[in-house]
Design an enzyme around this catalytic site. Structure first.
Site, PDB file in Angstrom:
ATOM      1  N   LYS A   1       0.846  -1.187   0.000  1.00  0.00           N
ATOM      2  CA  LYS A   1       0.000   0.000   0.000  1.00  0.00           C
ATOM      3  C   LYS A   1       0.881   1.236   0.000  1.00  0.00           C
ATOM      4  O   LYS A   1       1.429   1.634   1.021  1.00  0.00           O
ATOM      5  CB  LYS A   1      -0.939   0.051   1.207  1.00  0.00           C
ATOM      6  CG  LYS A   1      -2.008   1.155   1.042  1.00  0.00           C
ATOM      7  CD  LYS A   1      -2.541   1.667   2.348  1.00  0.00           C
ATOM      8  CE  LYS A   1      -1.683   2.706   3.003  1.00  0.00           C
ATOM      9  NZ  LYS A   1      -1.620   3.998   2.271  1.00  0.00           N
TER      10      LYS A   1
ATOM     11  N   GLY B   1       6.603   4.859   8.736  1.00  0.00           N
ATOM     12  CA  GLY B   1       5.812   6.076   8.831  1.00  0.00           C
ATOM     13  C   GLY B   1       5.911   6.680  10.219  1.00  0.00           C
ATOM     14  O   GLY B   1       6.905   6.501  10.923  1.00  0.00           O
ATOM     15  N   SER B   2       4.874   7.390  10.608  1.00  0.00           N
ATOM     16  CA  SER B   2       4.907   8.124  11.871  1.00  0.00           C
ATOM     17  C   SER B   2       4.788   7.191  13.069  1.00  0.00           C
ATOM     18  O   SER B   2       4.196   6.105  12.986  1.00  0.00           O
ATOM     19  CB  SER B   2       3.763   9.141  11.912  1.00  0.00           C
ATOM     20  OG  SER B   2       2.517   8.491  12.095  1.00  0.00           O
TER      21      SER B   2
ATOM     22  N   GLY C   1       2.281   4.076  13.831  1.00  0.00           N
ATOM     23  CA  GLY C   1       2.944   2.829  14.202  1.00  0.00           C
ATOM     24  C   GLY C   1       2.395   2.234  15.485  1.00  0.00           C
ATOM     25  O   GLY C   1       2.228   1.013  15.599  1.00  0.00           O
TER      26      GLY C   1
ATOM     27  N   GLU D   1       9.239   0.879  11.213  1.00  0.00           N
ATOM     28  CA  GLU D   1      10.332   1.859  11.102  1.00  0.00           C
ATOM     29  C   GLU D   1       9.675   3.219  11.201  1.00  0.00           C
ATOM     30  O   GLU D   1       8.957   3.647  10.296  1.00  0.00           O
ATOM     31  CB  GLU D   1      11.091   1.675   9.777  1.00  0.00           C
ATOM     32  CG  GLU D   1      12.437   2.386   9.752  1.00  0.00           C
ATOM     33  CD  GLU D   1      12.327   3.814   9.260  1.00  0.00           C
ATOM     34  OE1 GLU D   1      12.344   4.729  10.122  1.00  0.00           O
ATOM     35  OE2 GLU D   1      12.234   4.020   8.052  1.00  0.00           O
TER      36      GLU D   1
ATOM     37  N   CYS E   1      13.492  10.681   7.999  1.00  0.00           N
ATOM     38  CA  CYS E   1      13.388  10.286   9.408  1.00  0.00           C
ATOM     39  C   CYS E   1      14.751  10.289  10.097  1.00  0.00           C
ATOM     40  O   CYS E   1      14.821  10.400  11.319  1.00  0.00           O
ATOM     41  CB  CYS E   1      12.727   8.915   9.523  1.00  0.00           C
ATOM     42  SG  CYS E   1      13.548   7.619   8.569  1.00  0.00           S
TER      43      CYS E   1
ATOM     44  N   GLU F   1       9.257  15.598  15.651  1.00  0.00           N
ATOM     45  CA  GLU F   1       9.823  15.446  14.310  1.00  0.00           C
ATOM     46  C   GLU F   1       9.138  16.446  13.375  1.00  0.00           C
ATOM     47  O   GLU F   1       7.948  16.326  13.086  1.00  0.00           O
ATOM     48  CB  GLU F   1       9.610  14.017  13.812  1.00  0.00           C
ATOM     49  CG  GLU F   1      10.285  13.737  12.487  1.00  0.00           C
ATOM     50  CD  GLU F   1      10.137  12.291  12.065  1.00  0.00           C
ATOM     51  OE1 GLU F   1      11.104  11.730  11.520  1.00  0.00           O
ATOM     52  OE2 GLU F   1       9.041  11.721  12.259  1.00  0.00           O
TER      53      GLU F   1
END
Length: 488
Positions: free
Chosen positions: A178, A230-231, A235, A252, A286, A384
């Protein structure tokens, strides 16, 4: 450039009509105009893809082929992909604003390199071991984990598809990918390439979509493992759902990396390297080294050097090879980063250069911004930002620098800059981060990559990345087993 409009979804290796007429329009972050569109995969499409993947894994030939046969398919894909790296780089730049130099080397060419590195890893991977157990010989087999749901972000889309798709396929898994709704077109072009490779039916699906699509994939009982980049907020939600189902998961997630500049560092060289390590991909990385830690003694020198470097950055059209900083991926991301800049001012930090006003009349651009007089408790030092914003923090001594670097919810990456490499290694050992650089920060995709704390679970790249897509099966025999000598 090739056509950027797709009418069908790639489900189980075949182009099929979507379940609904809903579409995703892809907007250029440079021109703010549409550049293409793709179908939006609905939960019904996810169900079709997972069922195809389930049948291909449970009954089909793919996991039962030899490793050499699976590797041959990946070699086909790598050869085909390598013929189109320039075009793929242009497409990624058009989709999400990554400067073309980064789109080519950091994404398209990097994707091909990951395929070849994955093949090398697979050749040397311990697929089968024999060990001497308490009751006789043991046969340890690394078996494919099953149906994999791979959820990929928008910031380096092709680069981040590969460490999920390639090791999963090499292990014998089937995969439903996806891509993010901001960058679906490059994934659909990858689907075109996959259609030309001799893969059995059901092995790969690519389903563009948003949160609903991702949730349907994560919750589907036919999926054995989710791999997500992703974030940290997303996650945590994925981990909770996978925990309910005891579904395998690797994550991750975000980072807030600290670059520790020791007093003996070469400041000019350090700042030259931080241009990439801190501001790559318009700051949308990231691993970006966004907290710059410097002693009170060398603070002014470092701030001056950073300001000189950042004031010289070329901001503009990402398709121009001279551009250093392109637009952010979406208007909401531009507004989010501008909000962080305003919060830094409100909380008492000082802007050395940059600011929250847009540098250009058109496009989702943010001025490269440098803060000083900041503390590690401020929002700009905690969260972030994902944009071209750096924050300089001062430390009293090395112990204080280590404390500040570790005082974060994240633990993805970091770096130390020093004339004494051995001492740099000692500093690295004190930092709670998954990857660390001494006088550099560059991701090495032959080595394990992942985070501590809220930066994730599991690892990508190298043998450890491949190991995320296998289960261990132990078989014990009272009689000697055939094969190589048993390890003691």
């Amino acid at each position: 450039m090739r056509s950027l409009v797709y009418d069908d979804l790639f489900i189980g290796g075949r182009w099929q009509k979507p379940a609904t007429p809903e579409r995703i329009s892809v907007i250029s972050p440079h021109t703010e105009e549409p550049i293409g569109e793709v179908p939006h995969a609905a939960p019904a499409d996810v169900d079709r893809a997972v069922q195809a993947a389930r049948a291909a894994f449970d009954e089909g030939p793919w996991p039962r082929l030899s490793l050499d046969e699976r590797m041959a398919r990946i070699e086909q894909l790598a050869k085909l992909y390598a013929e189109h790296t320039d075009e793929m780089a242009d497409l990624i730049t058009a989709e999400m604003g990554s400067p073309r130099s980064f789109s080519k080397m950091g994404q398209a060419t990097g994707a091909v390199a990951q395929m070849h590195l994955g093949l090398t890893t697979a050749r040397n991977f311990p697929w089968v071991e024999r060990r001497r157990g308490l009751f006789g010989d043991a046969h340890i087999r690394r078996a494919p984990v099953g149906v994999v749901g791979a959820i990929v972000p928008w910031n380096v889309p092709q680069f981040l598809i590969m460490p999920k798709l390639i090791p999963a396929l090499l292990a014998g898994c089937t995969v439903v990918v996806k891509p993010a709704p901001e960058t679906p077109i490059d994934a659909m072009w990858l689907a075109e390439m996959l259609a030309e490779v001799d893969l059995p039916e059901g092995v790969v699906s690519i389903l563009p979509g948003g949160r609903e699509t991702g949730e349907a994939l994560v919750r589907h009982p036919g999926v054995d493992k989710i791999s997500f980049t992703g974030s940290s907020a997303t996650g945590r939600r994925i981990a909770a759902i996978c925990g309910e189902q005891l579904k395998r998961v690797s994550l991750e997630l975000g980072g807030k990396s600290a670059a520790i500049i020791l007093d003996d560092a070469d400041i000019d060289r350090t700042v030259e390297h931080l241009k990439t390590a801190s501001l790559m991909n318009n700051g949308q990385a990231c691993v970006a080294q966004t907290r710059i830690l410097v002693s009170e003694r060398r603070h002014d020198e470092v701030v001056g050097a950073l300001a000189a470097m950042m004031s010289g950055l070329a901001v503009g059209d990402p398709a121009d090879d001279a551009t250093d900083i392109g637009p952010l991926v979406a208007q909401r991301q531009q507004q989010r980063v501008q909000g962080y800049i305003r919060s830094g001012v409100v909380e008492g930090a000082r802007i050395v250069l940059g600011g929250s006003d847009a540098p250009l009349d058109r496009g989702w651009y943010v001025r490269p911004t440098l803060f000083t007089d900041a503390t590690n408790e401020m929002t700009i030092a905690r969260e972030e930002i994902f944009g071209p914003v750096l924050t300089v923090l001062t430390y009293r001594d090395e112990a204080d620098a280590v404390r500040i670097a570790n005082d974060s919810d994240y633990g993805l990456a970091g770096s130390v800059w020093t004339a004494d490499t051995a001492h740099g290694l000692e500093i690295a050992a004190q930092i709670r981060a998954g990857t660390y650089g001494i006088n550099m920060y560059t991701l090495d995709t032959t080595m394990p990559f992942g985070g501590f704390k809220q930066s994730g679970i599991g690892r990508e790249f190298g043998a450890e990345g491949l190991a995320e897509y296998v289960e261990l099966q132990t078989t014990i025999s009272a009689q000697p087993l055939p094969g190589p000598e048993v390890a003691g």
